[in-house]
Design an enzyme around this catalytic site. Structure first.
Site, PDB file in Angstrom:
ATOM      1  N   HIS A  18     -11.668  -8.495   0.608  1.00 39.42           N
ATOM      2  CA  HIS A  18     -11.120  -7.546   1.481  1.00 39.42           C
ATOM      3  C   HIS A  18     -12.196  -6.392   2.259  1.00 39.42           C
ATOM      4  CE1 HIS A  18      -7.373  -8.544  -0.633  1.00 39.42           C
ATOM      5  NE2 HIS A  18      -6.757  -8.486   0.492  1.00 39.42           N
ATOM      6  N   GLU A  88     -11.984  -4.614  -6.264  1.00 35.81           N
ATOM      7  CA  GLU A  88     -13.006  -5.148  -5.572  1.00 35.81           C
ATOM      8  C   GLU A  88     -14.508  -4.401  -5.896  1.00 35.81           C
ATOM      9  OE1 GLU A  88     -12.423  -6.430  -1.627  1.00 35.81           O
ATOM     10  OE2 GLU A  88     -10.572  -7.723  -2.418  1.00 35.81           O
ATOM     11  N   ARG A 176       9.861  15.401   3.142  1.00 37.11           N
ATOM     12  CA  ARG A 176       9.699  15.850   4.533  1.00 37.11           C
ATOM     13  C   ARG A 176      10.842  15.124   5.350  1.00 37.11           C
ATOM     14  NH1 ARG A 176       4.041  15.383   4.305  1.00 37.11           N
ATOM     15  NH2 ARG A 176       3.223  17.232   4.666  1.00 37.11           N
ATOM     16  N   ARG A 230       3.365  23.453   1.809  1.00 36.84           N
ATOM     17  CA  ARG A 230       4.807  23.212   1.964  1.00 36.84           C
ATOM     18  C   ARG A 230       5.668  24.578   1.880  1.00 36.84           C
ATOM     19  NH1 ARG A 230       6.146  17.999   1.819  1.00 36.84           N
ATOM     20  NH2 ARG A 230       7.963  18.758   2.787  1.00 36.84           N
TER      21      ARG A 230
HETATM   22  N1  URA Z   1      -1.297  14.236   2.499  1.00 37.92           N
HETATM   23  C1  URA Z   1      -0.314  13.940   1.922  1.00 37.92           C
HETATM   24  O1  URA Z   1       0.173  13.120   1.363  1.00 37.92           O
HETATM   25  N2  URA Z   1       0.754  14.961   2.074  1.00 37.92           N
HETATM   26  C2  URA Z   1       0.354  16.398   2.817  1.00 37.92           C
HETATM   27  O2  URA Z   1       1.485  17.103   3.003  1.00 37.92           O
HETATM   28  C3  URA Z   1      -0.792  16.306   3.354  1.00 37.92           C
HETATM   29  C4  URA Z   1      -1.792  15.375   3.379  1.00 37.92           C
END
Ligand code: URA
Length: 284
Positions: A18, A88, A176, A230
């Protein structure tokens, strides 16, 4: 490309299926961003850099950072492709990995643009489960954590140290809303719970890297740029990325110096009094 066998998909010269890298192409110290473009950005901080290979999501550069041979390989997003990169890279001689990622902070006080250095990660991805049972811890190597903290202090960035959570899913697995607002029952309340148990941030690769690190006996750590919060809802895609890169590059320089000290003193582990001369010599 002629490969040895289905079980050992590499060429006679050791060129990997890869990554398209072979022994001699990469340093023992490898920085692991997800994004192939970030490999070039990391290499732009080096004194010398050359392109080794690009295949699928995997781009590799090798070069010199402050006299130290260093490489960077992109892993793509998520644990499955990251496991391929690690497997790898180990086969061609790498033994120390620092993920240079982006992340979403779970706490108001970890602001967009701040740096997070991870000590371990909650295994919310599936790939590491294919290697070893879930009770097995996903811990960063203390030497790498220490070097990242030393680097962050010397550069003067705002950083936090603690646990991360690595999910296979950027959307619903990180609570989310998916398309149409869908959130599966298992993800409802996940952020509140992770905050309650002192997890700092969400990202997608660390727990796989840390699990393999302990399982196979290589060193690993992670430094992330907080691009999303968040709690406040803020998101700035590039915030802190240059700072995370600078910290990771500098940590490699520090680890390489500590490796020389260990070699000179015939010691396996770094500990504070071993580094007395290194500190007095101003990091030599
Ligand atoms: N990467 C992630 O996995 N989550 C986020 O909220 C931002 C970057």
């Amino acid at each position: 490309m002629k490969l040895k066998s289905a079980e050992r998909p590499e060429s006679e010269e050791g060129l990997q299926y890869h990554l398209r890298v072979k022994p001699g192409d990469v340093s023992k110290y490898v920085l692991l961003p997800g994004d192939p473009e970030r490999v070039k950005r990391i290499a732009s901080f080096w004194d010398d850099a050359w392109h080794v290979s690009s295949h699928r999501e995997f781009t590799t550069y090798t070069g010199k950072y402050r006299g130290v041979l260093i490489s960077s390989t992109s892993t793509g997003i998520g644990a499955p492709s990251t496991a391929i990169a690690i497997e790898e890279l180990l086969r061609v001689g790498a033994d120390t990995f620092i993920r240079v990622g982006t992340t979403g902070s779970l706490h108001k006080w970890i602001e967009v643009g701040d740096i997070i250095i991870s000590t371990g990660a909650v295994r919310l991805e599936g790939t590491s489960k294919l290697y070893v049972m879930l009770e097995y811890p996903a811990l960063a190597s203390y030497e790498v954590v220490l070097a990242l903290i030393e680097a962050a202090e010397s550069i003067g960035v705002k950083y936090h140290v603690g646990l991360s959570a690595s999910s296979d899913s950027f959307y619903v697995g990180q609570e989310r809303p998916g398309f149409g607002g869908y959130i599966p029952p298992a993800s409802r309340g996940l952020i509140e719970h992770l905050k309650r148990v002192n997890v700092l941030n969400f990202e997608m690769e660390a727990s796989l890297i840390f699990t393999l690190s302990n399982l196979y006996g290589f060193r690993s750590g992670m430094v992330c740029a907080t691009i999303a919060n968040r709690d406040t809802g803020e998101i700035i895609p590039d915030a802190g990325v240059d700072e995370a890169i600078r910290v990771a590059n500098e940590a490699v320089k520090i680890i390489s110096e500590w490796d020389l000290v260990k070699e000179r003193k015939n010691r396996k582990h770094v500990y504070p009094s071993l580094l007395k001369e290194w500190l007095v010599g101003g990091g030599k």
